[in-house]
Design a protein around this motif. Structure first.
Motif, mmCIF file in Angstrom:
data_model
loop_
_atom_site.group_PDB
_atom_site.id
_atom_site.type_symbol
_atom_site.label_atom_id
_atom_site.label_comp_id
_atom_site.label_asym_id
_atom_site.label_seq_id
_atom_site.Cartn_x
_atom_site.Cartn_y
_atom_site.Cartn_z
ATOM 1 N N CYS A 14 -0.112 -16.835 -2.144
ATOM 2 C CA CYS A 14 -1.159 -17.836 -2.394
ATOM 3 C C CYS A 14 -1.221 -18.251 -3.869
ATOM 4 C CB CYS A 14 -2.510 -17.337 -1.922
ATOM 5 S SG CYS A 14 -3.169 -15.973 -2.870
ATOM 6 N N GLY A 15 -0.577 -17.501 -4.758
ATOM 7 C CA GLY A 15 -0.511 -17.893 -6.161
ATOM 8 C C GLY A 15 -1.645 -17.393 -7.035
ATOM 9 N N LEU A 16 -2.467 -16.513 -6.528
ATOM 10 C CA LEU A 16 -3.625 -16.041 -7.274
ATOM 11 C C LEU A 16 -3.242 -15.385 -8.596
ATOM 12 C CD1 LEU A 16 -6.672 -15.633 -7.420
ATOM 13 C CD2 LEU A 16 -6.360 -13.487 -6.169
ATOM 14 N N LEU A 17 -2.234 -14.528 -8.587
ATOM 15 C CA LEU A 17 -1.821 -13.844 -9.811
ATOM 16 C C LEU A 17 -1.385 -14.849 -10.873
ATOM 17 C CD1 LEU A 17 -1.160 -11.298 -11.431
ATOM 18 C CD2 LEU A 17 1.015 -11.168 -10.198
ATOM 19 N N GLY A 18 -0.542 -15.795 -10.507
ATOM 20 C CA GLY A 18 -0.071 -16.797 -11.458
ATOM 21 C C GLY A 18 -1.196 -17.679 -11.982
ATOM 22 N N ALA A 53 8.995 -15.116 -21.126
ATOM 23 C CA ALA A 53 8.535 -13.914 -21.804
ATOM 24 C C ALA A 53 7.965 -12.932 -20.787
ATOM 25 C CB ALA A 53 7.480 -14.264 -22.844
ATOM 26 N N LEU A 54 7.532 -13.487 -19.651
ATOM 27 C CA LEU A 54 6.843 -12.667 -18.658
ATOM 28 C C LEU A 54 7.209 -13.125 -17.247
ATOM 29 C CD1 LEU A 54 4.572 -10.511 -18.196
ATOM 30 C CD2 LEU A 54 2.939 -12.408 -18.308
ATOM 31 N N ILE A 55 7.507 -12.141 -16.401
ATOM 32 C CA ILE A 55 7.683 -12.361 -14.964
ATOM 33 C C ILE A 55 6.700 -11.414 -14.287
ATOM 34 C CG2 ILE A 55 9.225 -12.164 -12.969
ATOM 35 C CD1 ILE A 55 11.585 -12.630 -14.882
ATOM 36 N N VAL A 56 5.945 -11.936 -13.322
ATOM 37 C CA VAL A 56 4.981 -11.110 -12.607
ATOM 38 C C VAL A 56 5.215 -11.224 -11.107
ATOM 39 C CG1 VAL A 56 3.231 -11.239 -14.427
ATOM 40 C CG2 VAL A 56 3.222 -12.945 -12.592
ATOM 41 N N GLY A 57 4.762 -10.219 -10.404
ATOM 42 C CA GLY A 57 4.849 -10.239 -8.953
ATOM 43 C C GLY A 57 3.901 -9.214 -8.374
ATOM 44 N N SER A 58 3.403 -9.506 -7.202
ATOM 45 C CA SER A 58 2.491 -8.595 -6.530
ATOM 46 C C SER A 58 2.909 -8.468 -5.075
ATOM 47 C CB SER A 58 1.060 -9.141 -6.632
ATOM 48 O OG SER A 58 0.162 -8.285 -5.974
ATOM 49 N N ASP A 59 3.022 -7.227 -4.630
ATOM 50 C CA ASP A 59 3.377 -6.938 -3.244
ATOM 51 C C ASP A 59 4.703 -7.584 -2.850
ATOM 52 O OD1 ASP A 59 2.890 -5.569 -0.889
ATOM 53 O OD2 ASP A 59 1.757 -7.200 0.027
ATOM 54 N N VAL A 60 5.717 -7.390 -3.692
ATOM 55 C CA VAL A 60 7.027 -7.998 -3.448
ATOM 56 C C VAL A 60 8.080 -6.992 -2.970
ATOM 57 C CG1 VAL A 60 6.696 -9.962 -4.996
ATOM 58 C CG2 VAL A 60 7.623 -7.822 -5.904
ATOM 59 N N ILE A 61 7.712 -5.727 -2.881
ATOM 60 C CA ILE A 61 8.672 -4.713 -2.444
ATOM 61 C C ILE A 61 8.193 -4.195 -1.092
ATOM 62 C CG2 ILE A 61 9.798 -2.529 -3.000
ATOM 63 C CD1 ILE A 61 8.904 -3.105 -5.951
ATOM 64 N N LEU A 110 4.938 -20.833 -10.114
ATOM 65 C CA LEU A 110 4.774 -20.004 -8.930
ATOM 66 C C LEU A 110 5.984 -20.217 -8.029
ATOM 67 C CD1 LEU A 110 1.062 -20.948 -8.095
ATOM 68 C CD2 LEU A 110 1.888 -19.137 -9.611
ATOM 69 N N THR A 111 6.635 -19.149 -7.625
ATOM 70 C CA THR A 111 7.839 -19.280 -6.800
ATOM 71 C C THR A 111 7.693 -18.519 -5.491
ATOM 72 O OG1 THR A 111 9.018 -17.331 -7.663
ATOM 73 C CG2 THR A 111 9.255 -19.397 -8.890
ATOM 74 N N ASP A 112 8.300 -19.091 -4.478
ATOM 75 C CA ASP A 112 8.362 -18.432 -3.173
ATOM 76 C C ASP A 112 9.296 -19.256 -2.289
ATOM 77 O OD1 ASP A 112 7.793 -16.670 -0.984
ATOM 78 O OD2 ASP A 112 5.775 -16.381 -1.772
ATOM 79 N N VAL A 138 0.072 -25.067 -14.150
ATOM 80 C CA VAL A 138 0.669 -24.334 -13.031
ATOM 81 C C VAL A 138 1.468 -25.298 -12.163
ATOM 82 C CG1 VAL A 138 0.228 -22.906 -10.999
ATOM 83 C CG2 VAL A 138 -1.203 -22.633 -13.028
ATOM 84 N N THR A 139 2.717 -24.943 -11.905
ATOM 85 C CA THR A 139 3.569 -25.706 -11.004
ATOM 86 C C THR A 139 4.213 -24.747 -10.018
ATOM 87 O OG1 THR A 139 5.498 -25.544 -12.473
ATOM 88 C CG2 THR A 139 4.084 -27.496 -12.739
ATOM 89 N N THR A 140 4.843 -25.295 -9.005
ATOM 90 C CA THR A 140 5.545 -24.470 -8.028
ATOM 91 C C THR A 140 7.025 -24.830 -8.032
ATOM 92 O OG1 THR A 140 5.177 -26.048 -6.231
ATOM 93 C CG2 THR A 140 3.518 -24.310 -6.525
#
Length: 181
Positions: free
Chosen positions: A17-21, A95-103, A34-36, A61-63
């Motif tokens: 849903c992009g909340l973290l980004g 500089a930063l890559i983030v992800g949540s619940d990706v594993i 935001l990528t998916d 913010v873009t996708t």
């Protein structure tokens, strides 16, 4: 926690849903991509549209489509897209890559790590928040990630008390630099 200086651009992998980004965009001056996979990005775009009243989201913010199992070309296109929205156009890597619940699936561990490796540079910080739902994929990720990155588990004591969870682990990854021989 706010970064000392805001990164030029940030990439969220597997954004859902992009909340973290969106939170990163609100807390920094970075351009956030935001990528998916395409089917998820349709949902992400609806969420972004609902949050268009938030100036940081609307402005920064873009996708961009990113399938971890796709070719190197897609990561190069993503990096070019991210740089185009960043203030510092000469930054090659985020500089930063983030992800949540990706594993969550063993079949995606290697594609995810390969994608992170292609997207990151020597100074890129990668933060992943994971809930070890599948112990095999979690262990596989940790073992294989250690071949490409320095992997540190952020102690719960360093997380804000309102966001600590015994069910989730926050990992910090930084690319291992090759020894010049």
């Amino acid at each position: 926690k706010r970064a000392r200086s805001s990164p030029s651009f940030v990439i969220e992998v597997g954004c859902g849903c992009g909340l973290l980004g969106m939170a990163v965009a609100v807390l920094s001056s970075a351009h956030v991509v935001l990528t998916d996979v395409p089917i998820m990005l349709q949902h992400t775009q609806r969420v972004l549209d609902c949050n268009a009243g938030v100036a940081a989201v609307r402005a920064r913010v873009t996708t961009h489509e990113l399938d971890w199992e796709s070719s190197t070309d897609s990561t190069e296109q993503l990096l070019a897209h991210a740089r185009s929205g960043a203030e510092a156009k000469d930054d090659v890597h985020p500089a930063l890559i983030v992800g949540s619940d990706v594993i969550f699936a063993e079949s995606l561990v290697n594609p995810l790590l390969s994608t992170l490796d292609r997207l990151s540079g020597p100074l890129t910080d990668i933060y992943l928040c994971v809930e070890p739902r599948n112990e095999q994929s979690h262990q596989m990720f940790l073992e294989r990630a250690a071949e490409l990155f320095r992997v540190k588990r952020i102690p719960h004591s360093r997380l804000h008390k309102d966001f600590r969870s015994t069910e989730c682990v926050v990992l910090h990854l930084r690319k291992i630099l090759a020894n010049p021989s």
